[in-house]
Design an enzyme around this catalytic site. Structure first.
Site, PDB file in Angstrom:
ATOM      1  N   SER A  26       0.829  -1.207   0.000  1.00  0.00           N
ATOM      2  CA  SER A  26       0.000   0.000   0.000  1.00  0.00           C
ATOM      3  C   SER A  26       0.870   1.267   0.000  1.00  0.00           C
ATOM      4  O   SER A  26       0.771   2.107  -0.905  1.00  0.00           O
ATOM      5  CB  SER A  26      -0.905  -0.056   1.233  1.00  0.00           C
ATOM      6  OG  SER A  26      -1.719   1.070   1.307  1.00  0.00           O
ATOM      7  N   GLN A  27       1.755   1.424   0.969  1.00  0.00           N
ATOM      8  CA  GLN A  27       2.593   2.630   1.048  1.00  0.00           C
ATOM      9  C   GLN A  27       3.767   2.573   0.066  1.00  0.00           C
ATOM     10  O   GLN A  27       4.124   3.575  -0.535  1.00  0.00           O
ATOM     11  CB  GLN A  27       3.126   2.823   2.475  1.00  0.00           C
ATOM     12  CG  GLN A  27       2.060   3.226   3.495  1.00  0.00           C
ATOM     13  CD  GLN A  27       1.536   4.630   3.278  1.00  0.00           C
ATOM     14  OE1 GLN A  27       2.213   5.522   2.791  1.00  0.00           O
ATOM     15  NE2 GLN A  27       0.281   4.836   3.637  1.00  0.00           N
ATOM     16  N   GLN A  85       8.991  -5.906   9.999  1.00  0.00           N
ATOM     17  CA  GLN A  85      10.140  -5.005   9.882  1.00  0.00           C
ATOM     18  C   GLN A  85      11.342  -5.401  10.748  1.00  0.00           C
ATOM     19  O   GLN A  85      12.478  -5.322  10.280  1.00  0.00           O
ATOM     20  CB  GLN A  85       9.714  -3.571  10.202  1.00  0.00           C
ATOM     21  CG  GLN A  85       8.753  -3.002   9.164  1.00  0.00           C
ATOM     22  CD  GLN A  85       8.297  -1.592   9.506  1.00  0.00           C
ATOM     23  OE1 GLN A  85       8.780  -0.991  10.457  1.00  0.00           O
ATOM     24  NE2 GLN A  85       7.359  -1.063   8.732  1.00  0.00           N
ATOM     25  N   LYS A 130      -1.045  10.665   6.623  1.00  0.00           N
ATOM     26  CA  LYS A 130      -2.279  10.443   7.381  1.00  0.00           C
ATOM     27  C   LYS A 130      -3.398  10.014   6.437  1.00  0.00           C
ATOM     28  O   LYS A 130      -4.442  10.630   6.338  1.00  0.00           O
ATOM     29  CB  LYS A 130      -2.658  11.707   8.160  1.00  0.00           C
ATOM     30  CG  LYS A 130      -1.760  11.987   9.345  1.00  0.00           C
ATOM     31  CD  LYS A 130      -1.962  11.024  10.518  1.00  0.00           C
ATOM     32  CE  LYS A 130      -1.015   9.845  10.546  1.00  0.00           C
ATOM     33  NZ  LYS A 130      -1.291   8.902  11.631  1.00  0.00           N
ATOM     34  N   ASP A 190      -2.012   7.357  16.420  1.00  0.00           N
ATOM     35  CA  ASP A 190      -2.415   6.539  15.270  1.00  0.00           C
ATOM     36  C   ASP A 190      -3.146   5.280  15.730  1.00  0.00           C
ATOM     37  O   ASP A 190      -4.219   4.945  15.225  1.00  0.00           O
ATOM     38  CB  ASP A 190      -1.180   6.168  14.436  1.00  0.00           C
ATOM     39  CG  ASP A 190      -1.554   5.435  13.164  1.00  0.00           C
ATOM     40  OD1 ASP A 190      -2.082   6.102  12.250  1.00  0.00           O
ATOM     41  OD2 ASP A 190      -1.359   4.208  13.083  1.00  0.00           O
ATOM     42  N   GLU A 194      -7.239   4.499  15.049  1.00  0.00           N
ATOM     43  CA  GLU A 194      -7.750   3.329  14.315  1.00  0.00           C
ATOM     44  C   GLU A 194      -8.552   2.384  15.208  1.00  0.00           C
ATOM     45  O   GLU A 194      -9.496   1.751  14.759  1.00  0.00           O
ATOM     46  CB  GLU A 194      -6.628   2.613  13.544  1.00  0.00           C
ATOM     47  CG  GLU A 194      -5.535   2.007  14.375  1.00  0.00           C
ATOM     48  CD  GLU A 194      -4.211   1.820  13.621  1.00  0.00           C
ATOM     49  OE1 GLU A 194      -3.989   2.483  12.591  1.00  0.00           O
ATOM     50  OE2 GLU A 194      -3.388   1.008  14.079  1.00  0.00           O
TER      51      GLU A 194
HETATM   52  P1  NAD Z   1       1.471  -3.783   3.251  1.00  0.00           P
HETATM   53  O1  NAD Z   1       0.717  -4.668   4.178  1.00  0.00           O
HETATM   54  O2  NAD Z   1       0.766  -3.209   2.094  1.00  0.00           O
HETATM   55  O3  NAD Z   1       2.734  -4.655   2.817  1.00  0.00           O
HETATM   56  C1  NAD Z   1       3.932  -4.176   2.250  1.00  0.00           C
HETATM   57  C2  NAD Z   1       4.632  -5.166   1.358  1.00  0.00           C
HETATM   58  O4  NAD Z   1       5.646  -5.853   2.085  1.00  0.00           O
HETATM   59  C3  NAD Z   1       3.774  -6.238   0.717  1.00  0.00           C
HETATM   60  O5  NAD Z   1       3.884  -6.088  -0.674  1.00  0.00           O
HETATM   61  C4  NAD Z   1       4.420  -7.546   1.194  1.00  0.00           C
HETATM   62  O6  NAD Z   1       4.425  -8.532   0.200  1.00  0.00           O
HETATM   63  C5  NAD Z   1       5.827  -7.140   1.546  1.00  0.00           C
HETATM   64  N1  NAD Z   1       6.457  -7.977   2.563  1.00  0.00           N
HETATM   65  C6  NAD Z   1       5.868  -8.518   3.652  1.00  0.00           C
HETATM   66  N2  NAD Z   1       6.783  -9.155   4.412  1.00  0.00           N
HETATM   67  C7  NAD Z   1       7.973  -9.009   3.794  1.00  0.00           C
HETATM   68  C8  NAD Z   1       9.287  -9.437   4.088  1.00  0.00           C
HETATM   69  N3  NAD Z   1       9.542 -10.156   5.180  1.00  0.00           N
HETATM   70  N4  NAD Z   1      10.281  -9.081   3.229  1.00  0.00           N
HETATM   71  C9  NAD Z   1      10.037  -8.348   2.138  1.00  0.00           C
HETATM   72  N5  NAD Z   1       8.795  -7.926   1.788  1.00  0.00           N
HETATM   73  C10 NAD Z   1       7.774  -8.248   2.613  1.00  0.00           C
HETATM   74  O7  NAD Z   1       2.163  -2.600   4.112  1.00  0.00           O
HETATM   75  P2  NAD Z   1       1.613  -1.122   4.302  1.00  0.00           P
HETATM   76  O8  NAD Z   1       0.206  -1.156   4.774  1.00  0.00           O
HETATM   77  O9  NAD Z   1       1.985  -0.315   3.123  1.00  0.00           O
HETATM   78  O10 NAD Z   1       2.479  -0.654   5.565  1.00  0.00           O
HETATM   79  C11 NAD Z   1       3.827  -0.244   5.451  1.00  0.00           C
HETATM   80  C12 NAD Z   1       4.142   0.744   6.559  1.00  0.00           C
HETATM   81  O11 NAD Z   1       3.370   1.925   6.348  1.00  0.00           O
HETATM   82  C13 NAD Z   1       3.785   0.264   7.959  1.00  0.00           C
HETATM   83  O12 NAD Z   1       4.744   0.768   8.841  1.00  0.00           O
HETATM   84  C14 NAD Z   1       2.436   0.907   8.225  1.00  0.00           C
HETATM   85  O13 NAD Z   1       2.145   1.089   9.585  1.00  0.00           O
HETATM   86  C15 NAD Z   1       2.642   2.233   7.528  1.00  0.00           C
HETATM   87  N6  NAD Z   1       1.413   2.927   7.145  1.00  0.00           N
HETATM   88  C16 NAD Z   1       0.504   2.281   6.366  1.00  0.00           C
HETATM   89  C17 NAD Z   1      -0.640   2.931   5.948  1.00  0.00           C
HETATM   90  C18 NAD Z   1      -1.590   2.254   4.993  1.00  0.00           C
HETATM   91  O14 NAD Z   1      -2.409   2.929   4.439  1.00  0.00           O
HETATM   92  N7  NAD Z   1      -1.536   0.971   4.735  1.00  0.00           N
HETATM   93  C19 NAD Z   1      -0.867   4.268   6.357  1.00  0.00           C
HETATM   94  C20 NAD Z   1       0.100   4.931   7.141  1.00  0.00           C
HETATM   95  C21 NAD Z   1       1.243   4.234   7.516  1.00  0.00           C
HETATM   96 MG    MG Z   2      -3.454   5.948  10.811  1.00  0.00          MG
HETATM   97 MG    MG Z   3      -1.950   2.707  11.709  1.00  0.00          MG
END
Ligand code: NAD
Ligand code: MG
Ligand code: MG
Ligand code: MG
Ligand code: MG
Ligand code: MG
Length: 338
Positions: A26-27, A85, A130, A190, A194
């Site tokens: 996603s990010q 992570q 955000k 955060d 949520e």
């Molecule tokens: P996500 O769940 O979309 O996953 C990210 C990617 O990581 C996936 O493509 C997955 O295949 C890959 N992955 C998983 N495990 C792995 C590993 N061991 N090695 C390599 N690749 C791996 O993640 P996200 O929701 O984008 O979240 C990423 C960060 O952004 C987090 O810290 C989250 O808290 C933060 N965040 C997310 C959002 C959101 O909208 N999703 C909003 C704000 C902050």
């Molecule tokens: Mg949030």
């Molecule tokens: Mg959050």
């Protein structure tokens, strides 16, 4: 609290940097594409054998395996699920990042709850949009952006704050506003947002409303429209002009019902529950519970996800949304398989 915009953010500090975005979820999808379109040197790092490599072949984003990508990176943005992570940090980043490199997060969880203790010679910062990743990308392409929070945890080279602001601006955050915070404040607010309001609070409210109507003999279709479908229209009004604008737009009948009934649902007890949810976050109890469940193969998460996904509101909703094909955008996962 000071809000910064593109006009006062200097992105020069990011210009000569080799940026590596880890993960294309996603990010990761949003950050890497926005950085690229903003003219920065960015590469996406993936696990060895990841299926996402084939997808990136057809994009204009360079990609590489984790270990290889990280070695000469100046800035690494760690965009994996929070619970994955720490292992990736220990295995690929700690041994390979060059001294003085910068490590970025989009959420403060792992730093604040000591799941990752970064090497002392690294700059450590946060840029937390955000909003959902897909919105970070879609707003950027439309010429706007999602507000971002920035924070600095370690500053070795003396310019980490500047770097964080520049990164936030490069992903579109400077169009909407960038606010400085701390890892602690971002993480705790955060999680609270949520749990108590945006996700936990809203879904529980919608389901309880749906159940109240169907248990009283009203049709599930009516209950779906009243309790879920219309929510977007109300939230859009609040988003545009706050609660006042929403109340202005609804009928006087609706407004009177709102003002006289709302606080019978969200009572002092509800607020007490919110306070205890907040203290579980602050004490680290929630973080421990979540990390334990991840280590236990997400047993609780999977079981709860499974039972909630079978709720009648989901089956009836699927049927009704099929009749309103304009609602459905292309599937979110389309951009994020790995
Ligand atoms: P996500 O769940 O979309 O996953 C990210 C990617 O990581 C996936 O493509 C997955 O295949 C890959 N992955 C998983 N495990 C792995 C590993 N061991 N090695 C390599 N690749 C791996 O993640 P996200 O929701 O984008 O979240 C990423 C960060 O952004 C987090 O810290 C989250 O808290 C933060 N965040 C997310 C959002 C959101 O909208 N999703 C909003 C704000 C902050
Ligand atoms: Mg949030
Ligand atoms: Mg959050
Ligand atoms: Mg998810
Ligand atoms: Mg109505
Ligand atoms: Mg009105």
């Amino acid at each position: 609290m000071q809000v910064q915009y593109d006009s006062s953010i200097n992105t020069e500090v990011l210009k000569d940097k080799k940026i590596v975005v880890i993960g294309y979820g996603s990010q990761g999808y949003a950050h890497s594409n926005n950085l690229k379109d903003s003219g920065f040197d960015v590469k996406v790092a993936l696990r060895k054998g990841s299926k996402t490599f084939s997808k990136l072949e057809h994009s204009n984003l360079p990609s590489a395996e984790l270990e290889e990508a990280v070695k000469d990176a100046d800035l690494v943005m760690l965009l994996l699920p929070d619970e994955n992570q720490p292992d990736v940090y220990r295995q690929y980043l700690e041994p390979h990042l060059k001294p003085g490199a910068s490590l970025g997060f989009a959420h403060g969880f792992n730093i604040h709850f000591n799941q990752i203790k970064p090497r002392e010679d690294l700059n450590v910062f946060m840029v937390a949009p955000k909003g959902p990743g897909h919105t970070v990308r879609s707003t950027y392409t439309e010429g706007s952006g999602v507000p971002c929070l920035v924070a600095v945890h370690q500053d070795v080279t003396g310019d980490t704050k500047e770097l964080a602001y520049a990164y936030a601006s490069a992903i579109g955050g400077g169009r909407a506003g960038v606010i400085e915070t701390s890892f602690k404040e971002e993480t705790e607010t955060d999680l609270f947002g949520e749990q108590a309001v945006l996700c936990g609070g809203v879904t529980a409210l919608v389901q309880a409303g749906f159940e109240t109507l169907t248990e009283a003999g009203y049709s599930p279709e009516m209950a779906y429209f009243e309790c879920l479908h219309e929510l977007k229209l109300i939230v859009d009004l609040m988003y545009e002009g706050g609660i006042n604008t929403m109340r202005y737009s609804i009928s006087n009948t609706a407004e009177y019902g709102d003002l006289t009934r709302g606080n019978r649902l969200i009572t002092d007890d509800t607020k007490q529950a919110m306070k205890s949810i907040l203290s579980e976050i602050q004490s680290g109890q929630f973080a421990k519970e979540y990390v334990d469940d991840c280590r236990n193969n997400y047993q609780k998460l999977h079981q709860l996800r499974d039972s909630h996904s079978k709720h009648q509101i989901e089956t009836v909703g699927e049927k009704l949304r099929d009749m309103m094909p304009w609602i459905k955008k292309k599937p979110l996962v389309d951009q994020a398989i790995n």
